[in-house]
Design an enzyme around this catalytic site. Structure first.
Site, short mmCIF file in Angstrom:
data_model
loop_
_atom_site.label_atom_id
_atom_site.label_comp_id
_atom_site.label_asym_id
_atom_site.label_seq_id
_atom_site.Cartn_x
_atom_site.Cartn_y
_atom_site.Cartn_z
N LYS A 72 -3.83 8.36 8.08
CA LYS A 72 -2.93 7.23 8.45
C LYS A 72 -1.82 6.93 9.28
CE LYS A 72 -4.00 5.50 3.82
NZ LYS A 72 -3.58 4.55 2.87
N ASP B 147 0.59 4.17 -2.77
CA ASP B 147 0.11 5.70 -2.28
C ASP B 147 1.65 6.45 -2.82
OD1 ASP B 147 -2.02 4.74 -1.19
OD2 ASP B 147 -1.16 4.91 0.89
N CYS C 292 42.85 -10.62 9.94
CA CYS C 292 43.08 -9.10 9.63
C CYS C 292 42.53 -8.03 10.62
CB CYS C 292 42.85 -8.88 8.11
SG CYS C 292 40.91 -8.73 7.99
N LYS D 126 -10.02 3.53 11.16
CA LYS D 126 -10.14 3.43 9.51
C LYS D 126 -9.96 1.79 9.58
CE LYS D 126 -8.52 4.89 5.21
NZ LYS D 126 -8.45 3.58 4.66
N CYS E 76 40.32 -9.28 0.15
CA CYS E 76 39.45 -8.66 1.46
C CYS E 76 39.66 -7.34 1.61
CB CYS E 76 40.24 -9.33 2.61
SG CYS E 76 39.96 -8.50 4.26
N GLU F 102 3.75 1.62 -1.40
CA GLU F 102 4.45 1.84 -2.63
C GLU F 102 3.36 2.44 -3.52
OE1 GLU F 102 7.24 -1.06 -4.50
OE2 GLU F 102 6.27 -2.14 -3.05
N LEU G 135 -12.11 8.56 0.86
CA LEU G 135 -11.57 9.49 1.86
C LEU G 135 -10.27 9.93 1.38
CD1 LEU G 135 -12.07 7.31 5.14
CD2 LEU G 135 -13.24 9.43 4.45
N ASP H 11 0.85 -1.12 -0.22
CA ASP H 11 0.00 0.02 -0.06
C ASP H 11 0.99 1.25 0.21
OD1 ASP H 11 -2.09 -1.65 0.24
OD2 ASP H 11 -2.72 -1.08 2.17
S1 IVH Z 1 -16.02 6.90 5.86
C1 IVH Z 1 -18.12 9.20 2.45
N1 IVH Z 1 -15.45 5.52 7.90
O1 IVH Z 1 -11.88 3.49 3.84
C2 IVH Z 1 -17.22 8.55 3.78
N2 IVH Z 1 -14.59 4.75 5.69
O2 IVH Z 1 -9.78 4.58 1.96
C3 IVH Z 1 -16.63 7.18 3.05
N3 IVH Z 1 -13.01 3.06 5.74
O3 IVH Z 1 -13.83 4.08 1.23
C4 IVH Z 1 -16.10 6.34 4.20
N4 IVH Z 1 -12.78 2.53 7.95
O4 IVH Z 1 -14.17 1.76 2.77
C5 IVH Z 1 -15.06 5.53 6.65
N5 IVH Z 1 -14.43 4.47 9.76
C6 IVH Z 1 -14.62 4.45 8.37
C7 IVH Z 1 -13.79 3.72 7.64
C8 IVH Z 1 -13.88 3.65 6.09
C9 IVH Z 1 -12.51 2.20 6.68
C10 IVH Z 1 -12.70 2.77 4.37
C11 IVH Z 1 -13.91 3.03 3.25
C12 IVH Z 1 -13.36 4.07 2.43
C13 IVH Z 1 -12.02 3.74 2.61
C14 IVH Z 1 -10.94 4.99 2.24
#
Ligand code: IVH
Length: 670
Positions: free
Chosen positions: A311, A36, A433, A114, A409, A34, A81, A32
């Site tokens: 992140k 990003d 050595c 997340k 060496c 790489e 997001l 992920d």
């Molecule tokens: S909200 C409109 N809340 O992360 C807002 N997403 O990298 C939509 N994800 O597409 C997402 N945990 O699939 C939200 N607590 C959380 C989340 C979350 C994981 C995922 C989701 C999103 C992705 C973006």
């Protein structure tokens, strides 16, 4: 064509290819981090070349579809997001929210985990689950309804609540518990899934609901799409609470904050504890709690402006190899070391990484100037995962110079001897050595050997240079006036060093064997040898077949140990040394047998507060414990440090006793 446009086009092709592998086939071949990194590189180029912003993967949500699954349209688009990688950057997000809302009253943010899973939209008609779609490209998703019916934690019928919407798209994340992920990988020894997210995706996006059922997938709800005819929820937090009352799993690490410092605190807390969850997360999500506030902020075509993902720092980073050096170890082993442009990984600045051997250096294809992916997992020393070489990229700045492994060496110019296909390359100079000598003698005085405090690298170098120390036994011949000849060593320090040397003369058998610096004999093997032989002369008179009876000693190491202890110049050195020291028998086996740890196979996971791992194992081994690097059915005990790794899940799975560091220390003291 302009060079940066060529690079931009190449990058788009590469990213689209990797997006296809990730989103469509659930089989990424790059991490992920790489991915990003490539996206960020592309975004930067697109800023310069605004004309060609169309058709860019930076504007897409998800990717293509699997042909085997039917597709359907979402009622409300499933957005992604926006994200940042540094929590301190939320100040910008916060300031923008304040600016747009133009209000003085406090603004509430809902902070969530997340979840690293697969996004799903569950359509309930009059409270009945009638359809489940993956995110797909955000507008159209894949129909996985029959598979989702097999996921127990997803309610199929909702209790009739007042104002139950006629149509409600409940959104969230399907994930695989880590304990389940490890279990599957255990069974499928050869065909391992690359990570939990892809396992979850692969278990959901196929035609056989029985596979979904067999994988024990789980769900967390985190939002909604269409809510028809009217949204009666008070705010986002209230929505989640209602969902919870209807039987949806909502993660309980959910917090409402109005103060930005509390959000930062939340982030650091979660990051610290994340390894203890039975699911993978890759950050936190901050959302405006009030629906009216959300409307004011609005959305782009890709993500809402009222939410932000932060992140966690990656355990990887990309950097350049500035030089490759060849170091000579205490046994004459030549190790290539890559010197890197300094980079931070998990908060630590990394400047170099071992390339381990000639074989590994050529396998990786590392040159001076190569761009490399460096990883540092937990306590592990950083290592080069691979050379970044995305075929199509025309990196105009990249100048690489092939580096050849030496044939002589680098210190004494003696010929090098190669074993095992380049996995081992050694200096042929039997008289040691200079580098070899320095490292061997430093090993002799080190913590787990003679533990002579006061003699470090710098002093030792000078003692060797002044010809005061050449052999092991020379340490016991040093006088105060030898030491005071070295600049910055005054009489008081010299006396202290002499005292430390005297103190070290009486040494246990395991420490003594370890101190000799024999190849393949680390702390653990030295301990095993000392337990097996009981006294030094029995060890010196052993043979290969006897050595092979000892734990962790195989055909190769038994040969190496046997040859070393029968080498005449080595024997001579030992004989000389023995006239200065007293070898104590190991801690009596009686004490060991009475100890709680006697014969227990013990593993450690996570960061320890009180001791380093080496030191703790040293202590435990002196109480009769046996170190195990991996968890298996044979493991008796797992010691739990901070931020534990996957050993914890495996231990839970196998019902292995888990002990926290504090409890362990108390037991040791008893
Ligand atoms: S909200 C409109 N809340 O992360 C807002 N997403 O990298 C939509 N994800 O597409 C997402 N945990 O699939 C939200 N607590 C959380 C989340 C979350 C994981 C995922 C989701 C999103 C992705 C973006």
């Amino acid at each position: 064509m302009n060079k940066s446009i060529v690079k931009l086009i190449d990058l788009r092709k590469i990213i689209s290819h990797h997006a296809y592998l990730y989103y469509t086939l659930d089989s990424p071949i790059i991490s992920d981090f790489e991915y990003d990194n490539l996206i960020n590189e592309l975004k930067l180029l697109e800023k310069q070349e605004i004309k060609i912003i169309k058709n860019s993967p930076t504007n897409n949500v998800g990717s293509d579809f699997l042909r085997s699954l039917k597709t359907k349209k979402h009622f409300a688009s499933m957005l992604s997001l926006d994200n940042i990688a540094d929590i301190e950057m939320i100040d910008f997000f916060y300031k923008n929210v304040l600016k747009k809302l133009k209000k003085k009253k406090k603004i509430n943010f809902c902070c969530e985990l997340k979840i690293d899973g697969i996004a799903i939209s569950l359509l309930y008609k009059k409270g009945v689950l009638i359809r489940a779609l993956t995110r797909g490209n955000g507008k159209i998703g894949e129909d996985v309804t029959l598979n989702v019916y097999e996921i127990q934690s997803i309610p199929k019928v909702l209790d009739n609540i007042i104002n139950m919407p006629e149509l409600l798209e409940v959104r969230g994340e399907i994930y695989i518990p880590l304990s389940e992920f490890y279990k599957i990988n255990e069974v499928k020894k050869n065909i391992q899934f690359s990570n939990p997210r892809n396992t979850a995706a692969g278990s959901l996006r196929q035609n056989n609901p029985k596979i979904t059922l067999s994988r024990n997938l789980m769900f967390f709800c985190h939002g909604f799409g269409i809510c028809y005819p009217k949204n009666n929820f008070i705010n986002h937090f209230n929505f989640l609470m209602v969902m919870k009352s209807l039987g949806f799993p909502v993660n309980n690490k959910l917090c409402l904050f109005s103060n930005i410092n509390n959000i930062k605190e939340f982030y650091y807390q979660i990051n610290k504890n994340r390894k203890s969850f039975d699911f993978q997360i890759d950050g936190i999500v901050i959302k405006l709690n009030d629906f009216d506030d959300q409307k004011v902020l609005g959305s782009t075509s890709k993500y809402p402006k009222w939410a932000l993902a932060v992140k966690f720092p990656s355990n990887e980073n990309i950097t350049t190899v500035n030089n490759i050096d060849f170091q000579v170890g205490r046994t004459g082993l030549i190790t290539p070391v890559a010197y890197l442009s300094p980079i931070k990984i998990s908060g630590v600045v990394i400047k170099k990484a071992s390339l381990h051997s000639k074989y590994e250096m050529y396998r990786l294809g590392v040159y001076i100037g190569s761009k490399v992916l460096v990883r540092r997992a937990g306590d592990v020393i950083p290592y080069i995962v691979k050379v970044i070489n995305y075929e199509l990229i025309n990196d105009i700045n990249l100048i690489q110079k092939k580096c050849f492994f030496p044939t002589q060496c680098p210190i004494c110019s003696s010929n090098l001897i190669e074993f095992h296909n380049g996995k081992t390359v050694k200096c042929s100079n039997n008289n040691y050595c200079l580098d070899q000598k320095e490292k061997l003698l430093l090993h002799f005085v080190s913590k787990f050997a003679f533990n002579i405090k006061g003699i470090g690298k710098k002093i030792l170098k000078k003692l060797i240079y002044k010809n005061i120390i050449n052999e092991f036994s020379d340490f016991f011949k040093i006088q105060v006036d030898h030491l005071t000849k070295i600049d910055r060593i005054q009489k008081k320090i010299a006396n202290n060093i002499i005292y430390q040397i005297k103190k070290s003369r009486s040494i246990s058998l395991d420490r003594f064997i370890y101190a000799l610096g024999i190849e393949m004999v680390g702390v653990e093997t030295a301990r095993n040898l000392s337990i097996y032989f009981g006294d030094f002369s029995s060890f010196m008179q052993t043979n290969v077949s006897q050595l092979q009876k000892i734990k962790n000693i195989g055909t190769v190491s038994s040969g190496i140990i046997f040859n070393k202890i029968n080498n005449s110049s080595f024997k001579e050195k030992i004989l000389d040394l023995l006239s200065f020291i007293v070898i104590k028998p190991n801690n009596s086996s009686k004490t060991n047998k009475r100890s709680f740890f006697f014969n227990k196979k013990i593993a450690i996971t996570g960061r320890l507060k009180r001791y380093s791992r080496d030191k703790l194992f040293f202590l435990l081994q002196s109480l009769g414990a046996i170190q195990c690097k991996y968890i298996s059915q044979k493991t008796d005990l797992l010691i739990l440090g901070e931020c534990p790794g996957k050993k914890l899940y495996k231990a839970k799975l196998l019902n292995i006793k888990i002990m926290e560091e504090e409890e362990l220390l108390q037991k040791i003291r008893c």
